[in-house]
Design an enzyme around this catalytic site. Structure first.
Site: not given
Length: 396
Positions: A300, A350
């Site tokens: 992440y 994203y």
């Protein structure tokens, strides 16, 4: 700390299908339309139909309800619906919740999704403070907002500054996370930054947004959606695609977990600690594997510093050695742990970690645009405070 490893059922479930929309700056459609498109693509990928779906799991920050997605898809009946979060901490936890629904008999076929118009709609990089009043329910914003700490980018810049001060990390070393992500995006036609190359000089010349983080240390603002289908491994083996078996999943929180922005982390002794440091213990223990067994990782990367700290937390390098580890090319193809092989949040798009789950599956299937040869163990993480979650996917 109590151990819950005995309750985890290894390899009981698998991801049978994946789906995405285009990733863009302006989708031109609603978040519900995006969610339906991604979910329908995931079902088609698995060789299933909406009539097969009896469970849906959403992100707690999603504007699309489980009922709205079920209606849009034409699902006749849901026997399970749920959500997980907060935000970017959620996607791996959402998959874990789908596993729980399947192994407990509450559902057989669960769609897990994240949908957002993160550029044309709500922009998560903007300050939430739009009125003279500062603060919100249980967020601690009133203690930090008056001093100008108004966005997650500013918070992570504080983490990066502290880390660089303590370890001697240089900007040229931190840059490697963004540069590798861009190279992988250049190989991925679906990535937002597919046609835009980047050099170290480009990185160093980009404007400073919150010292020491520059423009290219930040993830993209993206319109789009991603979804996966979770079912039993036995059933997945009979479907259209090779299954990505869910060997383990784990969740954790930092001490003093708190909703809202990231400020509680600033109230702890070490602002550079992420909950992934605790999450990895449970994850590896449940899997019966360790860092040396991982072939590829989707880490992440809302900001470059987030990915860097997790490389340490998940055992790929030691604190203080990470700058050299990055400079030596260890996170690119051919390195000891290739990461973010679709371009990640910094160059693909994203979708709050959900596109990382999709790319983790691609690596197991052998269909990534930057495929790691012979990849059989794929790590996926969902990271920022106040919580973390992670998955280990393996070949069937």
């Amino acid at each position: 700390m109590p151990s819950n490893t005995a309750t985890w059922r290894r390899d009981a479930c698998a991801i049978a299908g994946t789906g995405t929309t285009a990733f863009s700056k302006d989708s031109g459609v609603s978040v519900t339309a995006l969610a339906v498109e991604a979910a329908a693509n995931a079902l088609a990928d698995a060789g299933l139909t909406p009539a097969d779906v009896d469970g849906i799991v959403r992100n707690d920050m999603d504007l699309v309800s489980c009922a709205a997605l079920a209606d849009g898809l034409g699902v006749p009946n849901l026997t399970y619906w749920g959500e997980a979060g907060p935000g970017g901490s959620g996607p791996c936890a959402m998959v874990a919740q789908a596993v729980a629904a399947v192994v407990s008999g509450q559902a057989t076929t669960v769609v897990v999704f994240r949908s957002l118009n993160g550029r044309s709609g709500r922009r998560f990089g903007l300050s939430p403070v739009t009125t003279p009043e500062v603060g919100g329910q249980e967020t601690f914003e009133e203690f930090f907002g008056p001093y100008g700490l108004l966005s997650s980018g500013q918070y992570f810049a504080l983490m990066a500054q502290r880390y660089m001060t303590e370890t001697g990390l240089r900007s040229e070393q931190l840059a490697q996370i963004a540069l590798v992500a861009r190279r992988r995006a250049n190989a991925n036609p679906a990535a937002q930054m597919h046609d835009r190359t980047m050099t170290l000089d480009d990185y160093l010349g980009s404007r400073m947004l919150s010292s020491p983080l520059r423009l290219f240390d930040y993830c993209l603002e993206t319109d789009g959606a991603a979804a996966v289908v979770v079912t039993t491994t036995e059933r997945a083996r009979d479907l259209a695609q090779p299954p990505a078996v869910i060997r383990s999943a784990a969740m954790s929180t930092c001490p003093r977990p708190q909703p809202g922005l990231m400020y509680p982390t600033l109230m702890r002794e070490d602002v550079t600690v992420l909950p992934s440091r605790v999450c990895q213990d449970t994850l590896y223990s449940r899997a019966g594997l360790g860092p040396a067994d991982v072939d590829v990782a989707q880490i992440y990367d809302c900001y470059s510093i987030t990915a860097l700290v997790q490389l340490e937390d998940y055992g790929f390098c030691k604190r203080g050695d990470t700058g050299d580890f990055l400079a030596d090319g260890q996170i690119d193809l051919g390195g000891s742990i290739p990461i973010n092989t679709s371009g990640g949040h910094m160059s693909e798009g994203y979708i709050h970690g959900m596109n990382h789950v999709v790319e983790g599956v691609r690596q197991i299937r052998g269909t990534s645009t930057s495929q790691v040869p012979g990849a059989e163990v794929s790590l996926v993480t969902s990271a920022p405070p106040p919580a973390a979650s992670a998955l280990i996917l393996v070949a069937a």
